[in-house]
Design a protein around this motif. Structure first.
Motif, PDB file in Angstrom:
ATOM      1  N   SER A  58     -19.732 -18.897 -10.995  1.00 53.79           N
ATOM      2  CA  SER A  58     -19.459 -18.318  -9.686  1.00 53.79           C
ATOM      3  C   SER A  58     -20.733 -18.256  -8.859  1.00 53.79           C
ATOM      4  CB  SER A  58     -18.864 -16.914  -9.839  1.00 53.79           C
ATOM      5  OG  SER A  58     -19.713 -16.088 -10.616  1.00 53.79           O
ATOM      6  N   GLY A  59     -20.570 -18.446  -7.565  1.00 52.32           N
ATOM      7  CA  GLY A  59     -21.698 -18.400  -6.651  1.00 52.32           C
ATOM      8  C   GLY A  59     -21.231 -18.647  -5.233  1.00 52.32           C
ATOM      9  N   TRP A  60     -22.188 -18.808  -4.348  1.00 55.06           N
ATOM     10  CA  TRP A  60     -21.861 -18.998  -2.937  1.00 55.06           C
ATOM     11  C   TRP A  60     -20.986 -20.235  -2.734  1.00 55.06           C
ATOM     12  CZ3 TRP A  60     -21.168 -17.234   1.644  1.00 55.06           C
ATOM     13  CH2 TRP A  60     -21.165 -18.098   2.746  1.00 55.06           C
ATOM     14  N   SER A  61     -19.991 -20.113  -1.926  1.00 51.28           N
ATOM     15  CA  SER A  61     -19.069 -21.150  -1.434  1.00 51.28           C
ATOM     16  C   SER A  61     -17.848 -21.357  -2.307  1.00 51.28           C
ATOM     17  CB  SER A  61     -19.762 -22.500  -1.213  1.00 51.28           C
ATOM     18  OG  SER A  61     -19.823 -23.266  -2.399  1.00 51.28           O
ATOM     19  N   VAL A  62     -17.976 -21.277  -3.613  1.00 51.81           N
ATOM     20  CA  VAL A  62     -16.786 -21.464  -4.446  1.00 51.81           C
ATOM     21  C   VAL A  62     -17.057 -20.913  -5.838  1.00 51.81           C
ATOM     22  CG1 VAL A  62     -17.412 -23.760  -5.286  1.00 51.81           C
ATOM     23  CG2 VAL A  62     -15.002 -23.119  -5.138  1.00 51.81           C
ATOM     24  N   SER A  63     -16.014 -20.336  -6.428  1.00 47.10           N
ATOM     25  CA  SER A  63     -16.098 -19.788  -7.779  1.00 47.10           C
ATOM     26  C   SER A  63     -14.794 -20.084  -8.503  1.00 47.10           C
ATOM     27  CB  SER A  63     -16.326 -18.268  -7.747  1.00 47.10           C
ATOM     28  OG  SER A  63     -17.518 -17.934  -7.060  1.00 47.10           O
ATOM     29  N   PRO A  64     -14.826 -20.231  -9.816  1.00 46.89           N
ATOM     30  CA  PRO A  64     -13.571 -20.395 -10.556  1.00 46.89           C
ATOM     31  C   PRO A  64     -12.758 -19.102 -10.502  1.00 46.89           C
ATOM     32  CG  PRO A  64     -15.422 -20.133 -12.069  1.00 46.89           C
ATOM     33  CD  PRO A  64     -16.007 -20.252 -10.694  1.00 46.89           C
ATOM     34  N   VAL A  65     -11.461 -19.246 -10.566  1.00 49.14           N
ATOM     35  CA  VAL A  65     -10.567 -18.080 -10.550  1.00 49.14           C
ATOM     36  C   VAL A  65      -9.628 -18.166 -11.751  1.00 49.14           C
ATOM     37  CG1 VAL A  65     -10.685 -17.732  -8.061  1.00 49.14           C
ATOM     38  CG2 VAL A  65      -8.960 -19.272  -9.010  1.00 49.14           C
ATOM     39  N   LEU A  66      -9.125 -17.015 -12.150  1.00 44.16           N
ATOM     40  CA  LEU A  66      -8.334 -16.947 -13.385  1.00 44.16           C
ATOM     41  C   LEU A  66      -6.983 -17.625 -13.267  1.00 44.16           C
ATOM     42  CD1 LEU A  66      -9.121 -13.288 -14.525  1.00 44.16           C
ATOM     43  CD2 LEU A  66     -10.116 -15.422 -15.376  1.00 44.16           C
ATOM     44  N   ASP A  67      -6.390 -17.635 -12.069  1.00 38.85           N
ATOM     45  CA  ASP A  67      -5.042 -18.199 -11.948  1.00 38.85           C
ATOM     46  C   ASP A  67      -5.038 -19.702 -11.686  1.00 38.85           C
ATOM     47  OD1 ASP A  67      -6.106 -17.788  -9.415  1.00 38.85           O
ATOM     48  OD2 ASP A  67      -4.131 -17.558  -8.485  1.00 38.85           O
ATOM     49  N   ILE A  68      -6.227 -20.357 -11.684  1.00 42.04           N
ATOM     50  CA  ILE A  68      -6.296 -21.816 -11.533  1.00 42.04           C
ATOM     51  C   ILE A  68      -7.155 -22.360 -12.675  1.00 42.04           C
ATOM     52  CG2 ILE A  68      -6.897 -23.763 -10.045  1.00 42.04           C
ATOM     53  CD1 ILE A  68      -6.659 -21.936  -7.657  1.00 42.04           C
ATOM     54  N   PRO A  69      -6.552 -22.722 -13.801  1.00 41.13           N
ATOM     55  CA  PRO A  69      -7.344 -23.251 -14.926  1.00 41.13           C
ATOM     56  C   PRO A  69      -7.962 -24.602 -14.571  1.00 41.13           C
ATOM     57  CG  PRO A  69      -4.997 -23.490 -15.353  1.00 41.13           C
ATOM     58  CD  PRO A  69      -5.110 -22.675 -14.105  1.00 41.13           C
ATOM     59  N   LEU A  70      -9.192 -24.806 -14.992  1.00 42.77           N
ATOM     60  CA  LEU A  70      -9.891 -26.067 -14.741  1.00 42.77           C
ATOM     61  C   LEU A  70      -9.791 -26.949 -15.974  1.00 42.77           C
ATOM     62  CD1 LEU A  70     -13.109 -24.812 -12.889  1.00 42.77           C
ATOM     63  CD2 LEU A  70     -10.879 -25.465 -11.939  1.00 42.77           C
ATOM     64  N   LYS A  71      -9.261 -28.161 -15.790  1.00 41.19           N
ATOM     65  CA  LYS A  71      -9.062 -29.113 -16.874  1.00 41.19           C
ATOM     66  C   LYS A  71     -10.055 -30.271 -16.742  1.00 41.19           C
ATOM     67  CE  LYS A  71      -4.894 -29.777 -15.441  1.00 41.19           C
ATOM     68  NZ  LYS A  71      -3.498 -30.277 -15.293  1.00 41.19           N
ATOM     69  N   PRO A  72     -10.169 -31.098 -17.775  1.00 45.17           N
ATOM     70  CA  PRO A  72     -11.049 -32.271 -17.668  1.00 45.17           C
ATOM     71  C   PRO A  72     -10.496 -33.300 -16.683  1.00 45.17           C
ATOM     72  CG  PRO A  72     -10.527 -31.769 -19.972  1.00 45.17           C
ATOM     73  CD  PRO A  72      -9.606 -30.953 -19.130  1.00 45.17           C
ATOM     74  N   GLU A  73     -11.382 -34.007 -16.016  1.00 40.28           N
ATOM     75  CA  GLU A  73     -10.989 -35.216 -15.295  1.00 40.28           C
ATOM     76  C   GLU A  73     -10.692 -36.317 -16.298  1.00 40.28           C
ATOM     77  OE1 GLU A  73     -13.721 -34.977 -11.237  1.00 40.28           O
ATOM     78  OE2 GLU A  73     -14.054 -36.558 -12.697  1.00 40.28           O
ATOM     79  N   HIS A  74      -9.732 -37.166 -15.975  1.00 36.93           N
ATOM     80  CA  HIS A  74      -9.382 -38.268 -16.873  1.00 36.93           C
ATOM     81  C   HIS A  74      -9.398 -39.568 -16.077  1.00 36.93           C
ATOM     82  CE1 HIS A  74      -6.608 -39.743 -20.378  1.00 36.93           C
ATOM     83  NE2 HIS A  74      -7.668 -40.530 -20.175  1.00 36.93           N
ATOM     84  N   ALA A  75     -10.448 -40.358 -16.277  1.00 36.52           N
ATOM     85  CA  ALA A  75     -10.578 -41.642 -15.591  1.00 36.52           C
ATOM     86  C   ALA A  75      -9.944 -42.741 -16.431  1.00 36.52           C
ATOM     87  CB  ALA A  75     -12.044 -41.967 -15.334  1.00 36.52           C
ATOM     88  N   LYS A  76      -9.160 -43.594 -15.758  1.00 39.58           N
ATOM     89  CA  LYS A  76      -8.514 -44.736 -16.401  1.00 39.58           C
ATOM     90  C   LYS A  76      -8.803 -45.965 -15.550  1.00 39.58           C
ATOM     91  CE  LYS A  76      -4.773 -41.694 -17.934  1.00 39.58           C
ATOM     92  NZ  LYS A  76      -3.327 -41.386 -17.836  1.00 39.58           N
ATOM     93  N   ASN A  77      -9.688 -46.816 -16.055  1.00 39.47           N
ATOM     94  CA  ASN A  77     -10.167 -47.956 -15.277  1.00 39.47           C
ATOM     95  C   ASN A  77      -9.691 -49.260 -15.887  1.00 39.47           C
ATOM     96  OD1 ASN A  77     -11.528 -45.884 -14.081  1.00 39.47           O
ATOM     97  ND2 ASN A  77     -13.558 -46.798 -14.230  1.00 39.47           N
ATOM     98  N   GLN A  78      -9.218 -50.141 -15.018  1.00 38.55           N
ATOM     99  CA  GLN A  78      -8.862 -51.512 -15.412  1.00 38.55           C
ATOM    100  C   GLN A  78      -9.758 -52.487 -14.659  1.00 38.55           C
ATOM    101  OE1 GLN A  78      -6.377 -49.211 -17.123  1.00 38.55           O
ATOM    102  NE2 GLN A  78      -5.890 -49.292 -14.954  1.00 38.55           N
ATOM    103  N   GLU A  79     -10.159 -53.540 -15.334  1.00 33.76           N
ATOM    104  CA  GLU A  79     -10.996 -54.550 -14.675  1.00 33.76           C
ATOM    105  C   GLU A  79     -10.711 -55.916 -15.287  1.00 33.76           C
ATOM    106  OE1 GLU A  79     -15.751 -55.527 -14.202  1.00 33.76           O
ATOM    107  OE2 GLU A  79     -15.071 -53.455 -13.992  1.00 33.76           O
ATOM    108  N   ILE A  80     -10.610 -56.905 -14.420  1.00 34.35           N
ATOM    109  CA  ILE A  80     -10.457 -58.288 -14.856  1.00 34.35           C
ATOM    110  C   ILE A  80     -11.511 -59.099 -14.123  1.00 34.35           C
ATOM    111  CG2 ILE A  80      -8.665 -58.761 -13.108  1.00 34.35           C
ATOM    112  CD1 ILE A  80      -7.444 -60.729 -15.132  1.00 34.35           C
ATOM    113  N   GLY A  81     -12.171 -59.998 -14.851  1.00 35.88           N
ATOM    114  CA  GLY A  81     -13.289 -60.679 -14.211  1.00 35.88           C
ATOM    115  C   GLY A  81     -13.574 -62.055 -14.754  1.00 35.88           C
ATOM    116  N   LEU A  82     -14.440 -62.748 -14.040  1.00 35.89           N
ATOM    117  CA  LEU A  82     -14.902 -64.098 -14.375  1.00 35.89           C
ATOM    118  C   LEU A  82     -16.416 -64.099 -14.347  1.00 35.89           C
ATOM    119  CD1 LEU A  82     -13.637 -67.468 -12.938  1.00 35.89           C
ATOM    120  CD2 LEU A  82     -16.045 -66.878 -12.714  1.00 35.89           C
TER     121      LEU A  82
END
Length: 899
Positions: A659-683
């Motif tokens: 918690s600090g200036w501008s934004v803080s975590p709150v109890l009613d909004i759980p923070l989960k991990p980001e999940h990146a799923k990347n596809q790439e095709i190349g030559l």
């Protein structure tokens, strides 16, 4: 861990330096050329078989990939001498092997003449050009070498990345730090910067414009730099949803000439287009206190001073731009290295003093627009407005762009018995720099030179490796590191611009980390490398901000732990086919040291027996796994096709979890991990045998689809969510639904003895941010979200770079030019697109031209001359936060002396 324990690294280094070299002199006995050795070598490409041969024979082979490429050999099994086995391997080629020591061989063409054998050499297999990796890996990577850095050094530290496809630097004109954006992913550990195996990143609040994640290194201390785009399956790749930037500092081979035991490098640079830093409080840029002024008033009370149009809307000071070759800023570095019998020792020092630079003269500079006077009943009113990209004028000295730094590097590489090595390094970075909150420039009218902020960053690293040539099952690495970052920030209160309103704050950020990994080789079914390992890090943050004074009440304080384990294979199961696959498990936990404000009607309230609630501290913990798989097919020599699917989990950062200036975590909004799923095709295509000798052609074309579920960012509260009270009700940290960034990327290089051509670019075909929330008409759009940090991380729709160089006078002179072409970012719709406080910066598209020349007087002395922004373009950098124009035409003169 107490700091005294960390200083042990310096003590150990000193002891190693003074320890008699004989204690490290034990060597692995040379393998006799007459000794019979049992070989079991499969059929395959000559280069791969030679690598396996060197391990089974316990000798070192040196060869160039272009020399052995194109040859395939039959399987060899049985007992024979090293010389006999080499002759059989090379019998149907135009190559032969020459011994250069008792246990080292050089494979080269039979026509090679004038071979020089040194008494002591350092050779290795596959000594290919570093930059070839761009055109040979089943992934998107780019390499930046010392030559690239010196050729296009730029004004700010982040300018060394200019021209790299898919890579931009956010807020490049502030602080001297690096905040790297790879294909739209940026900040909070999405793109870790790993320097000699250690992570360093601090998050700095930048007012309503968002946050900046900063890493620090002086370019003169960089040996090479690798950029991996997208998730990677390595020990140091935990949480890298955007990519990984791996920086290797100077090594002894970068300083010591071939065949010598010690060396020194002195480099001095003079930099133009700058002036001495003005006194704090000095105004700059246009300032319009009102949008209309009065004259010809019938009563004097209608024309008081506040209504009278001022003589000018900007100060006269700061418009005295220097000439092109007037050098007011400088940089210098000195590096020394020595080869000992026990290893290497490197020491380097770098210093930079850069004053405030001047903006360019051609482009969307601001101008004051005077409307026609409007005759009213009691006075005449004249409306006044400003149009342009920023409030700073063309040719104006830009406030808070001054920068001063000192850096030290101490590094040793100790060769231990039985093919072990130990590398230890210490980096200290001190900097004082000017900066001002972007919101002060954008929203509150006046811009001033502010009090300097300061940062001290110290990095300690110990890296151990055991790579026995006789054991296929061992390539063991262990890495231990610590970074200590102390930042002293000077920040004006929101809406205030007077120096007396400065709020001083200190951020103390500590990171401790380790990773251990091993690679095993198997040859029963092709060539298979099995890697596995673990990594862990601990972060601790304490922000010292006055809680009862100033506007920024509240200090971030907390800790975060992260552990990961991975396993991966790299399997060439057929001569032309290679499979990569891996899996990473990650677990994290964090705790906010600051208690949360809980009201008596909050469901989380536990009565303290006195009508209030017991203190609650925000804690979080998550785990998960993410896979990677890639398949590469070499259709014929030099031509490859690949397809890649890679995933990564980024756990909530320490900034997001406290918690600090501008934004803080709150109890009613759980923070989960980001999940990146990347596809790439190349030559990929890489060859040096298409037309003539002494040239190389590389081409890479990739299409990528990067999708992120549960992207973490700041947003506005939803109507149904619990109220927090006060400023906390403006913002919420949350996982939004998704982020998509899809597009094409091109890299091309044509390098000959006499000239060089390079072309790169990225074009986005889709940028989409999605979040279901209150007060918005469209849940998905291409520009951002109300109050979100992502608003100023969206990349331009396209950007590209072209470089052409010539080599003359037996390659002593190299001269060339580079064009940088930057498109615009997606615009914000006029209606139904609320941005909140965090309004995106809409830069104009721009084209830049840089020229350079480098002349080698001899093997020791090189003179470099560059002019950046030759056309003196006035522009805002892509991903700029504070409407700060970039430097105008800037000349730089550098002299490098090696001895």
């Amino acid at each position: 861990m107490p700091r005294a324990a960390l200083n042990l690294l310096t003590v150990v280094t000193g002891l190693l330096v003074i320890t008699p070299s004989a204690s490290f002199a034990e060597q692995v006995p040379a393998t006799s050329q007459l000794t019979m050795i049992k070989f079991d070598l499969p059929a395959g490409r000559l280069g791969d078989v030679l690598t396996l041969f060197s391990r089974q024979a316990g000798v070192t082979l040196s060869f160039e990939e272009r020399v052995v490429g194109g040859f395939s050999v039959a399987a060899i099994a049985g007992e024979m001498t090293i010389e006999a086995a080499l002759q059989r391997l090379l019998s149907n080629t135009n190559l032969h092997a020459l011994p250069v020591s008792n246990s080292a061989w050089l494979v080269q063409q039979k026509t090679t003449q004038d071979l020089i054998t040194l008494n002591t050499i350092n050779v290795q297999s596959r000594n290919r050009d570093l930059k070839d990796q761009t055109y040979t890996e089943a992934a998107s990577v780019n390499l930046i070498t010392q030559q690239d850095i010196q050729r296009f050094r730029g004004t700010s530290v982040g300018d060394i990345f200019q021209g790299t496809a898919g890579v931009l630097i956010s807020e490049n004109r502030n602080s001297g730090g690096l905040d790297i954006n790879i294909r739209g992913m940026q900040g909070q550990g999405r793109v870790p910067v790993v320097i000699d195996g250690s992570r360093q990143e601090t998050t700095v609040y930048r007012g309503y414009a968002g946050v900046s994640s900063r890493s620090y290194i002086d370019p003169d201390l960089i040996g090479s730099l690798k950029i991996s785009k997208g998730p990677v399956m390595s020990a140091d790749g935990t949480g890298a949803t955007g990519g990984l930037v791996s920086v290797s500092t100077l090594s002894a081979d970068d300083i010591v000439k071939e065949g010598e035991l010690s060396g020194f490098r002195l480099r001095v640079s003079a930099i133009g287009n700058s002036a001495n830093t003005p006194e704090p409080g000095t105004y700059a840029g246009y300032y319009l206190p009102r949008n209309a002024y009065r004259s010809q008033c019938r009563f004097s009370s209608y024309c008081t001073e506040q209504y009278i149009m001022p003589e000018r809307f900007a100060p006269e000071e700061g418009m005295d731009r220097s000439s092109l070759f007037e050098f007011a800023s400088y940089a210098g570095s000195f590096a020394a290295a020595k080869h000992f019998q026990w290893g290497d020792l490197i020491a380097a020092y770098a210093k930079r003093e850069q004053g405030n630079y001047y903006a360019g003269s051609n482009g969307p500079a601001p101008e004051i627009i005077y409307a026609a006077p409007d005759k009213l009943a009691w006075y005449t009113e004249t409306a006044v407005s400003m149009q342009g990209a920023s409030r700073f004028r063309a040719n104006e000295r830009i406030p808070n762009t001054n920068f001063s730094s000192e850096s030290w590097l101490l590094k040793s590489n100790v060769l231990l018995p039985n093919e072990q090595s130990l590398e230890m390094s210490y980096i200290r970075y001190n900097s004082a720099y000017g900066e001002m909150m972007p919101s002060q420039i954008r929203s509150f009218g006046q811009a001033r030179q502010w009090l300097d902020s300061e940062v001290t960053n110290q990095t300690y690293t110990v890296r151990y490796r055991w790579q026995p040539s006789k054991y296929d099952w061992a390539d063991f690495k262990a890495n231990f590191w610590h970074t200590d970052t102390l930042t002293h920030l000077n920040t004006p209160g929101v809406g205030l611009v007077d120096i007396v309103d400065n709020v001083a704050r200190s951020d103390d950020y500590q990171r401790f980390g380790t990773d251990v990994s091993n690679t095993m080789m198997f040859y029963s079914a092709g060539e298979l490398a099995l890697s596995y390992g673990v990594a862990a890090q601990y972060e601790d943050m304490d922000t010292d901000t006055p809680e009862t004074e100033g506007f920024y009440a509240g200090s971030r304080s907390g800790w975060r732990k992260e552990f990961s384990a991975f396993t991966a294979i790299d399997w060439q199961f057929l001569t032309a086919w290679t499979l990569e696959a891996g899996l990473r498990f990650t677990h994290f936990s964090s705790k906010d040291n600051n208690p949360m404000t809980i009201t008596s009607n909050d469901p989380a309230c536990v009565s303290d027996g006195a009508g209030g609630c017991l203190e609650v501290q925000y804690e979080n913990s998550h785990s998960g796994t993410a896979p990677l798989v890639a398949l590469k097919w070499q259709a014929y020599k030099g031509l490859q096709f690949y397809i890649r699917h890679s995933e990564a989990l980024r756990m909530p950062s320490l900034f997001e979890s406290t918690s600090g200036w501008s934004v803080s975590p709150v109890l009613d909004i759980p923070l989960k991990p980001e999940h990146a799923k990347n596809q790439e095709i190349g030559l990929n295509y890489l060859t040096d045998a298409l037309l003539t000798d002494n040239y190389k052609v590389g081409f890479k074309l990739a299409y990528f689809q990067n999708h992120v579920d549960d992207y973490l960012t700041r947003t506005q509260p939803n109507a149904w969510e619990q109220k927090q009270g006060g400023l906390n009700d403006f913002f919420r940290m949350r996982n939004i639904d998704s982020l998509d960034l899809n597009g094409w990327e091109l890299n091309f290089s044509y390098d000959t003895k006499y000239w060089l051509a390079e072309l790169s670019g990225t074009h986005y075909t889709q940028i989409e941010v999605c979040n279901v929330g209150s007060y918005v008409r469209y849940y998905c759009n291409d520009w951002g979200l109300p109050e979100s940090y992502i608003n100023n991380m969206i990349p331009p729709n396209w950007h590209a770079s072209a470089h052409l160089g010539l080599r003359l006078f037996e390659q002593r002179l190299e001269a060339g030019l580079r064009g940088t072409f930057m498109g615009e970012r997606n615009s914000i719709p006029r209606y139904n697109a609320p941005t909140g406080f965090n309004e995106p910066v809409l830069w104009h598209s721009y084209n830049l031209l840089d020229i350079y020349a480098s002349y080698k007087f001899n093997d020791d002395t090189t003179l470099d001359f560059t002019i950046d922004n030759v056309t003196d373009r006035y522009y805002l950098d892509a991903l700029s936060l504070g409407l700060v124009p970039a430097p105008g035409r800037t000349a730089r003169l550098s002299l490098t002396y090696n001895f």
